[in-house]
Design an enzyme around this catalytic site. Sequence first.
Site, PDB file in Angstrom:
ATOM      1  N   VAL A  87       0.825  -1.202   0.000  1.00 18.83           N
ATOM      2  CA  VAL A  87       0.000   0.000   0.000  1.00 18.83           C
ATOM      3  C   VAL A  87       0.862   1.255   0.000  1.00 18.83           C
ATOM      4  CG1 VAL A  87      -1.686   1.343   1.310  1.00 18.83           C
ATOM      5  CG2 VAL A  87      -1.933  -1.128   1.161  1.00 18.83           C
ATOM      6  N   THR A  88       0.491   2.207  -0.859  1.00 21.01           N
ATOM      7  CA  THR A  88       1.127   3.517  -0.842  1.00 21.01           C
ATOM      8  C   THR A  88       0.093   4.555  -1.268  1.00 21.01           C
ATOM      9  OG1 THR A  88       3.095   4.782  -1.479  1.00 21.01           O
ATOM     10  CG2 THR A  88       2.008   3.491  -3.220  1.00 21.01           C
ATOM     11  N   GLY A  96       6.090   2.768 -12.490  1.00 26.13           N
ATOM     12  CA  GLY A  96       7.353   3.493 -12.426  1.00 26.13           C
ATOM     13  C   GLY A  96       7.683   4.007 -11.046  1.00 26.13           C
ATOM     14  N   CYS A 105       4.133   1.157   2.151  1.00 23.36           N
ATOM     15  CA  CYS A 105       5.043   0.100   1.676  1.00 23.36           C
ATOM     16  C   CYS A 105       5.401  -0.899   2.769  1.00 23.36           C
ATOM     17  CB  CYS A 105       6.303   0.708   1.065  1.00 23.36           C
ATOM     18  SG  CYS A 105       5.967   1.877  -0.268  1.00 23.36           S
TER      19      CYS A 105
END
Length: 328
Positions: free
Chosen positions: A98-99, A188, A207
């Site tokens: 998760v971010t 990216g 993260c």
Amino acid sequence: MSIPRLPIAYHVFKRPLAYHRTLQLQDKIVELRLNAKKEDPTSELARRDVVLLLEHRPTFTTGRRDSLPTSLARIDLEKDRLAHAGADWAVTRRGGQVTYHGPGQVVGYLFFDLSGLNLSTRCYVDRVQKTLSSFVDSSLDLSATPNGNKGNKVYAPHPDGHVGIFPTYQTKISSIGIQIRRYLTSHGFALNITPTPLPWFNLITACGLPSISAVSLSSFPPPPALPSAQTEPYSTLPSPSERTFDAVTRRLIPLLGEKFGGGEVVELMGVGEGGKEELGGGEVGRLVRELEDESAREEKDAGGSLWREEPRGDKRLGEGVVEEGRIS
């Protein structure tokens, strides 16, 4: 006979975009290039690598590591909690956990052919990481930071092996998550520029790193000024006032061209079809224009901004799913 590579084509989006639409855009671009490589490897579409730079509307995303059966129940509860804060939620096929993505952050979607770059997956991630670390190194002065690094250099990767850009042992400024299909990359990186994303990051353990907090370029002073002869166009952000999305993207574009395109970059809308902006960029340019037009219509119909500047304050936001003593 080897096929010569073309300069990287780049495009910078004008307004924050809905995350789910950029997921669809990425899938379409990869599919177009895969088909072009199969049907005519010498075509411009098959040979032209692309970089898209943009901001997102507030969105929490999760990657492959959070799609395991043991994680699904926890993730469903997190989705409800974080949606209440005013952000979207997206499940992706990139690597990682998760971010957050949102305004005040530059997101770079990189569509590279690793076979043309002669890079393995590991070497590609390493090059992205080194590219971002060189940019951040030249943009910050870490010497006055209590937990600064020896030699005033960021950690990339973290000493514990975590991928990303870490100005200090306890802080992270940039994340990297990629997807690769038959040597073609998508997704990216994300780089925090202003303080705007930080309250959103405070709602999660980004993260999966509970001891590390998010920071931005604006969290640190700029480096001492150098004579212009000693600098590159992308190398410094001279003042905090230049730590904006536009200023950062202007400096990132030539750096990405140097590290991945032999030093050459061209604006996406200026390639193909005689360089006419309304026709340029070929099929990829058409998809990009459609998304920009759709986003502009949505904003106009809404009569202004479509997202919250800050997360909605509510005690419910402190009632996340706790695992091993932390909100994950």
